[in-house]
Design a protein around this motif. Structure first.
Motif, PDB file in Angstrom:
ATOM      1  N   ASP A   1       0.853  -1.191   0.000  1.00 17.25           N
ATOM      2  CA  ASP A   1       0.000   0.000   0.000  1.00 17.25           C
ATOM      3  C   ASP A   1       0.892   1.245   0.000  1.00 17.25           C
ATOM      4  OD1 ASP A   1      -1.678   2.109   0.508  1.00 17.25           O
ATOM      5  OD2 ASP A   1      -2.612   1.246   2.287  1.00 17.25           O
TER       6      ASP A   1
ATOM      7  N   TYR B   1      -0.656   4.349   2.521  1.00 15.79           N
ATOM      8  CA  TYR B   1      -0.632   4.274   3.989  1.00 15.79           C
ATOM      9  C   TYR B   1       0.452   3.342   4.534  1.00 15.79           C
ATOM     10  CZ  TYR B   1      -5.168   6.546   3.484  1.00 15.79           C
ATOM     11  OH  TYR B   1      -6.178   7.413   3.150  1.00 15.79           O
TER      12      TYR B   1
ATOM     13  N   LEU C   1      -1.740  -5.186   2.022  1.00 18.62           N
ATOM     14  CA  LEU C   1      -3.140  -5.587   2.068  1.00 18.62           C
ATOM     15  C   LEU C   1      -3.235  -7.104   2.096  1.00 18.62           C
ATOM     16  CD1 LEU C   1      -4.328  -2.947  -0.531  1.00 18.62           C
ATOM     17  CD2 LEU C   1      -4.687  -2.869   1.946  1.00 18.62           C
TER      18      LEU C   1
ATOM     19  N   PRO D   1      -9.607  -6.399  -6.011  1.00 19.26           N
ATOM     20  CA  PRO D   1     -10.048  -6.349  -4.604  1.00 19.26           C
ATOM     21  C   PRO D   1     -10.972  -7.520  -4.271  1.00 19.26           C
ATOM     22  CG  PRO D   1     -10.227  -4.193  -5.639  1.00 19.26           C
ATOM     23  CD  PRO D   1      -9.896  -5.161  -6.739  1.00 19.26           C
TER      24      PRO D   1
ATOM     25  N   GLN E   1     -11.451 -10.644   3.243  1.00 15.59           N
ATOM     26  CA  GLN E   1      -9.993 -10.575   3.353  1.00 15.59           C
ATOM     27  C   GLN E   1      -9.429 -11.585   4.348  1.00 15.59           C
ATOM     28  OE1 GLN E   1      -7.838  -7.453   2.291  1.00 15.59           O
ATOM     29  NE2 GLN E   1      -9.376  -7.551   0.699  1.00 15.59           N
TER      30      GLN E   1
ATOM     31  N   GLU F   1     -10.566  -7.579   8.078  1.00 12.94           N
ATOM     32  CA  GLU F   1      -9.929  -6.266   7.948  1.00 12.94           C
ATOM     33  C   GLU F   1      -8.826  -6.312   6.892  1.00 12.94           C
ATOM     34  OE1 GLU F   1     -11.178  -3.700   9.263  1.00 12.94           O
ATOM     35  OE2 GLU F   1     -12.432  -4.539  10.864  1.00 12.94           O
ATOM     36  N   LYS F   2      -8.474  -5.134   6.383  1.00 18.53           N
ATOM     37  CA  LYS F   2      -7.551  -5.082   5.241  1.00 18.53           C
ATOM     38  C   LYS F   2      -6.091  -5.258   5.627  1.00 18.53           C
ATOM     39  CE  LYS F   2     -10.355  -2.674   1.899  1.00 18.53           C
ATOM     40  NZ  LYS F   2     -10.384  -1.614   0.866  1.00 18.53           N
ATOM     41  N   LYS F   3      -5.769  -5.059   6.904  1.00 14.64           N
ATOM     42  CA  LYS F   3      -4.386  -5.227   7.345  1.00 14.64           C
ATOM     43  C   LYS F   3      -4.367  -5.959   8.681  1.00 14.64           C
ATOM     44  CE  LYS F   3      -2.760  -1.258   4.759  1.00 14.64           C
ATOM     45  NZ  LYS F   3      -2.433   0.188   4.754  1.00 14.64           N
TER      46      LYS F   3
ATOM     47  N   ASN G   1      -7.810  -1.204   9.826  1.00 13.84           N
ATOM     48  CA  ASN G   1      -8.341  -0.882   8.506  1.00 13.84           C
ATOM     49  C   ASN G   1      -7.192  -0.399   7.621  1.00 13.84           C
ATOM     50  OD1 ASN G   1      -7.828   1.799   9.123  1.00 13.84           O
ATOM     51  ND2 ASN G   1      -9.978   2.408   9.229  1.00 13.84           N
ATOM     52  N   GLU G   2      -7.534   0.049   6.421  1.00 11.58           N
ATOM     53  CA  GLU G   2      -6.501   0.447   5.453  1.00 11.58           C
ATOM     54  C   GLU G   2      -5.621   1.578   5.973  1.00 11.58           C
ATOM     55  OE1 GLU G   2      -6.537   0.955   0.597  1.00 11.58           O
ATOM     56  OE2 GLU G   2      -8.374   0.527   1.699  1.00 11.58           O
ATOM     57  N   GLN G   3      -6.220   2.485   6.760  1.00  7.57           N
ATOM     58  CA  GLN G   3      -5.496   3.658   7.282  1.00  7.57           C
ATOM     59  C   GLN G   3      -4.807   3.375   8.623  1.00  7.57           C
ATOM     60  OE1 GLN G   3      -8.966   3.998   6.409  1.00  7.57           O
ATOM     61  NE2 GLN G   3      -8.388   4.547   4.306  1.00  7.57           N
ATOM     62  N   TRP G   4      -4.748   2.126   9.016  1.00  7.08           N
ATOM     63  CA  TRP G   4      -4.104   1.689  10.253  1.00  7.08           C
ATOM     64  C   TRP G   4      -4.868   2.075  11.520  1.00  7.08           C
ATOM     65  CZ3 TRP G   4      -0.665  -2.037  10.368  1.00  7.08           C
ATOM     66  CH2 TRP G   4       0.082  -2.290   9.204  1.00  7.08           C
TER      67      TRP G   4
END
Length: 392
Positions: A152, A155, A159, A168, A172, A181-183, A235-238
């Motif tokens: 990513d 951020y 992923l 996508p 996940q 969750e993405k991470k 999430n994607e934004q940590w």
């Protein structure tokens, strides 16, 4: 001396574990290794064969050969690599299939970053054993796939999962028990482990920077500096999702992070992770039972502890407590490692049928889960034996 006893007993245990996999797991009809074996060594011949299982088999036999130079172990590594390359590498889209059927036909074709990381880990170790350039080429190609598709750039981090052609994916999750969750910490820990192993045979500057970036994510995002526990899902934004504590991941990360910092020879990160290794080990002690075993996990929101004792947290605890003892020899950590091994020896080793049970429940009953399967592999326990042999 505890050190000598621990080393000798785990050296013996390594042979026992590998002997089990050499005797019961090779699939002579369809090639490779069976996908599922139960506690009584009954084989489910038509069980799916997973990328994680087969990558870990390849890693374990390669690493054991690299440590002992026993040619029979290299033969098993050859067998594992031949089958993995023929059936689990996706030659069309890159990466690896999550599962194939018992004959090797693609089944679940999603791209899970975690599984690709284990393939990198395995092929790097197999290259160290064979020095075959084509093997290193596979490891580097898989690394490039992760950097191209999973990394990513906005951020940071990686992923979790994609469709076969890297689109996508709504689900996940690595397994049914995980948050969608993405991470996740679990995936980042094993991408780090894979990249560090690759770096030992391919010390490339961009790879070094990738390892530094992941280590800094652990410093800045993943480790709760106050408690010493790991946050597990993001999430994607940590943004942290949930409060679950995994004692096994805490203690596993405590030594793997420091090892990665040593591998790239970054003095600043080595210093940081030496201190954190001790803090995380102390945090893990919250999950130790009186019998020396390590509980599974704790949910702070409900104050509920899952008091099952699974095989892999015990293996990681043995290594993690020895690592902490090496950092602080005056403390109690070596005794913790020894007590955890003695718990494991008494309750988790199947003295009749071989290998380790999945775990025991709170009442001491053996869990009827896979002896070998998609997640039950000769990785955590064989690696613990090898780490202790090297460290002591």
């Amino acid at each position: 001396m505890i050190q000598q006893t621990l080393k000798q007993e785990l050296q013996t245990e390594l042979r026992r574990i590998l002997h089990y996999w050499m005797r019961f797991l090779p699939d002579e009809q369809h090639g490779g290794f069976y996908g599922k074996v139960d506690n009584q060594n009954n084989v489910e011949v038509q069980a799916p064969k997973g990328a994680v299982l087969n990558a870990r088999i390849l890693w374990a036999f390669s690493a054991a050969y690299n440590l002992t130079r026993d040619p029979s172990l290299l033969e098993m590594a050859h067998r594992a690599e031949k089958w993995f390359s023929a059936h689990l590498l996706d030659t069309e889209h890159g990466g690896v299939f999550w599962t194939v059927d018992h004959e090797g036909r693609p089944l679940e074709t999603k791209k899970q970053t975690y599984a690709i990381a284990f393939a990198i880990y395995a092929y790097s170790e197999y290259f160290r054993a064979t020095k075959q350039q084509a093997v290193l080429t596979v490891a580097i190609r898989l690394y490039n796939h992760l950097q191209r598709f999973s990394y990513d750039p906005q951020y940071g981090g990686y992923l979790e999962a994609f469709t076969r052609d890297w689109k996508p994916l709504s689900d996940q999750r690595l397994s049914e028990k995980d948050a969608n969750e993405k991470k996740t910490t679990n995936t980042h820990l094993h991408v780090l482990e894979a990249y560090a192993n690759l770096y030992t045979v391919w010390p490339e500057s961009t790879l070094r920077k990738n390892i530094q970036d992941i280590l800094r994510l652990f410093l800045d995002r993943i480790i709760d500096r106050k408690s010493g526990h790991l946050h597990l899902f993001f999430n994607e934004q940590w943004k942290v999702k949930g409060q679950l504590v995994s004692y096994g991941h805490d203690i596993e990360a405590s030594w793997l992070l420091l090892e990665a910092a040593h591998t790239i020879d970054d003095p600043e990160l080595v210093t940081a992770f030496k201190a954190l290794a001790l803090k995380m080990t102390l945090a893990t002690e919250e999950g130790l039972a009186r019998d020396g075993g390590l509980w599974y996990e704790y949910e702070p929101s409900t104050q509920h502890t899952v008091t099952e004792k699974h095989w892999w947290p015990q293996a990681e605890a043995i290594v993690g407590f020895v690592n902490a003892w090496q950092l602080q020899p005056s403390g109690r950590f070596l005794q913790r490692a020894y007590d955890c091994w003695k718990f494991t020896e008494k309750h988790l080793l199947d003295k009749t049928n071989g290998e380790w049970y999945w775990g025991i429940r709170e009442d001491g009953a053996v869990m009827e889960e896979d002896k070998a399967g998609l997640w039950k592999c000769p990785y955590h326990n064989a690696r613990a034996c090898m780490e202790i042999m090297k460290r002591l």
